[in-house]
Design a protein around this motif. Structure first.
Motif, PDB file in Angstrom:
ATOM      1  N   CYS A  52       0.855  -1.194   0.000  1.00  0.00           N
ATOM      2  CA  CYS A  52       0.000   0.000   0.000  1.00  0.00           C
ATOM      3  C   CYS A  52       0.882   1.232   0.000  1.00  0.00           C
ATOM      4  CB  CYS A  52      -0.912   0.014   1.228  1.00  0.00           C
ATOM      5  SG  CYS A  52      -1.856   1.562   1.414  1.00  0.00           S
ATOM      6  N   GLN A 159      -8.401   2.933   5.308  1.00  0.00           N
ATOM      7  CA  GLN A 159      -7.587   1.872   5.898  1.00  0.00           C
ATOM      8  C   GLN A 159      -8.416   0.801   6.602  1.00  0.00           C
ATOM      9  OE1 GLN A 159      -4.090   3.265   8.020  1.00  0.00           O
ATOM     10  NE2 GLN A 159      -3.788   4.939   6.583  1.00  0.00           N
ATOM     11  N   THR A 160      -9.657   1.129   6.995  1.00  0.00           N
ATOM     12  CA  THR A 160     -10.523   0.130   7.632  1.00  0.00           C
ATOM     13  C   THR A 160     -11.572  -0.425   6.677  1.00  0.00           C
ATOM     14  OG1 THR A 160     -12.167   1.752   8.385  1.00  0.00           O
ATOM     15  CG2 THR A 160     -10.293   1.310   9.856  1.00  0.00           C
ATOM     16  N   GLY A 170      -7.855  -2.460  10.874  1.00  0.00           N
ATOM     17  CA  GLY A 170      -7.780  -2.228   9.440  1.00  0.00           C
ATOM     18  C   GLY A 170      -8.095  -3.466   8.623  1.00  0.00           C
ATOM     19  N   TRP A 200      -4.320   0.469   8.955  1.00  0.00           N
ATOM     20  CA  TRP A 200      -4.532  -0.536   7.915  1.00  0.00           C
ATOM     21  C   TRP A 200      -4.045  -1.913   8.338  1.00  0.00           C
ATOM     22  CZ3 TRP A 200      -0.864  -2.483   3.879  1.00  0.00           C
ATOM     23  CH2 TRP A 200      -1.510  -3.305   2.953  1.00  0.00           C
ATOM     24  N   GLN A 201      -2.915  -1.987   9.003  1.00  0.00           N
ATOM     25  CA  GLN A 201      -2.306  -3.275   9.320  1.00  0.00           C
ATOM     26  C   GLN A 201      -2.648  -3.781  10.719  1.00  0.00           C
ATOM     27  OE1 GLN A 201       1.799  -2.176   8.335  1.00  0.00           O
ATOM     28  NE2 GLN A 201       1.702  -3.539   6.575  1.00  0.00           N
ATOM     29  N   PHE A 314       3.288  -1.332   4.229  1.00  0.00           N
ATOM     30  CA  PHE A 314       2.638  -0.025   4.265  1.00  0.00           C
ATOM     31  C   PHE A 314       3.690   1.065   4.167  1.00  0.00           C
ATOM     32  CE2 PHE A 314       1.050   3.746   6.520  1.00  0.00           C
ATOM     33  CZ  PHE A 314      -0.134   3.966   5.819  1.00  0.00           C
TER      34      PHE A 314
END
Length: 464
Positions: A52, A159-160, A170, A200-201, A314
């Motif tokens: 990403c 991101q979610t 995320g 996100w992660q 990321f």
């Protein structure tokens, strides 16, 4: 490989610890089977990585991918002082007609060449959606993402992929919760961040492993192997080992000491695996973004020694909130993106890993088509690119919108309602990474509003 199932009580406990507060989403997740769904879809030796590249601030993507030819005047009329001259746009030749001739920002010749070679595609007018929404519904305040046009809210939602509830978990983290069992090495996460902590992660059972563009983070000067002749390193390492070996009476102190020892062991393993020499045939540009992508390339080059079959990476490149100086700022920043991404892909080809990696761009939101005289303001739908050897490139996916003012998608000042949801965009990549269609709602709780998970057609179609 055996498939791991979590029972309702186990998953509830993990979710509570992760502080998921959205009850409807929780109920959805609790009533679905949490399975290691990639195991059945992929062979035992395959490797796949998703990268990403987040362009934070809100990239003005209608100057990244802009109309040419007969459609240029429509673009110029609404953009006025922030329109790029038509003769500066780099022409592209999609294999499927997107409805108008298009060109790329003049700072993107590398992306142009990747597009023309069929390795890069664009997804047009993509954004956060609760459901598909009309202009009348927007005007009535119906079905709208929380905090629309807000940086913090829209970054979180990109991101979610949950625009109608707050969440600190995320979609990359939820995906890793499903796929992490494919990796035999568990000292560091499947999710690797070049920008520290990110939403996100963050998963229910997994967090990111943060590294720098120079490699894994650890305690400065520590090396568990003690390097001969490096007395200063030995002194520092001996001191840290002595501290970690103390018999602490307090259970928290013992746990902390063990965590430090585990962290240093992970550091050594990660550093050893990623200390590789990349192919000399590729010249990397000088920028922090290039250094970050170079570190991703080194990690991928060391994939055989890392004991991992799945990774996400990321990277955040910020500064795209161009309320003023749009033309000059993009002219300065987009070459950095162009050069770093091109070097990254060329390195993947030299490593023979181009079919194992997909890189996609993301940003807070699109920007207004109208100008505030010097730049553009916060908007909604925008254009993103996706790159990889298994990308069905040289195409514009989704619908490139009409750009005239007060169109059916224009909710004011050229703020365009997205025609492709982030859920569809992300689902395409989640399936490629190994998530089963039936498990997509675990990763993307709203996906059924946009995509039939029991059907045979792909969410968007840009991956093989």
């Amino acid at each position: 490989m055996s498939t791991k199932f979590l029972n309702r009580r186990d998953f509830m406990g993990q979710a509570n610890c992760a502080l998921i507060s959205a009850l409807p989403i929780m109920n959805t997740l609790l009533n679905l089977r949490l399975a290691g769904s990639a195991a059945a879809q992929n062979g035992p030796g395959d490797y796949k990585a998703l990268v990403c590249l987040f362009l934070s601030g809100g990239n003005d993507s209608f100057n990244m991918l802009a109309p040419r030819g007969a459609a240029y005047q429509e673009y110029a009329n609404i953009r006025q002082s922030i329109a790029l001259p038509e003769n500066q746009l780099l022409p592209i030749n999609p294999t499927v007609d997107p409805g108008r001739p298009l060109g790329l920002h003049p700072a993107l010749p590398g992306l142009q060449s990747l597009f023309e070679s069929g390795k890069l595609a664009f997804v047009a007018n993509v954004g956060t959606l609760v459901e598909h929404v009309t202009k009348n519904q927007y005007n009535a305040g119906q079905k709208l993402p929380l905090g629309l046009f807000s940086h913090s809210d829209q970054i979180e939602q990109w991101q979610t992929s949950i625009p109608d509830n707050r969440s600190g978990i995320g979609w990359g983290g939820r995906m890793a919760d499903l796929l992490k069992s494919l990796n035999t090495e568990n000292r560091f996460s499947m999710n690797i961040s070049l920008d520290g902590s990110n939403v996100w992660q963050a998963g229910n059972t997994i967090a990111e492993y943060a590294i720098r563009e120079t490699g894994a983070d650890s305690m400065t000067g520590y090396n568990s192997a003690y390097i001969a002749g490096q007395s200063l390193t030995q002194i520092r390492s001996a001191a840290l080992d002595s501290q970690m070996a103390l018999e602490y009476q307090n259970i928290f102190q013992k746990s902390f000491a063990k965590s430090k020892k585990d962290a240093t062991a992970a550091y050594d393993a990660f550093t050893a695996a990623t200390t590789v020499t990349l192919p000399a045939s590729v010249t990397w540009p000088s920028s922090r973004l290039a250094d970050q992508l170079k570190m991703v390339a080194k990690t991928i080059a060391g994939r055989g020694n890392l004991g991992q079959r799945r990774n996400t990476f990321f990277i955040n490149y910020g500064g795209f909130d161009h309320h003023s100086g749009l033309i000059a700022n993009q002219a300065a920043m987009l070459p950095i993106v162009n050069d770093a991404v091109k070097a990254f892909y060329d390195t993947l080809v030299a490593l023979g890993a181009e079919n194992e990696v997909v890189l996609y761009s993301a940003s807070d939101f699109g920007r207004t088509l109208t100008s505030n005289s010097q730049g553009s303001d916060h908007a909604w739908g925008g254009n993103q690119f996706v790159l990889g050897g298994q990308v069905k490139g040289k195409r514009i996916y989704g619908t490139y919108p009409d750009l005239y003012q007060d169109s059916l998608l224009d909710v004011g000042r050229g703020r365009l309602i997205p025609t492709t949801s982030v859920d569809e965009f992300f689902a395409e990549m989640a399936l490629w990474l190994g998530v089963a269609k039936t498990d997509l709602p675990l990763v993307l709780p709203n996906i059924s509003r946009f995509f039939n998970t029991t059907g045979s057609t792909p969410p968007v179609g840009f991956l093989l």
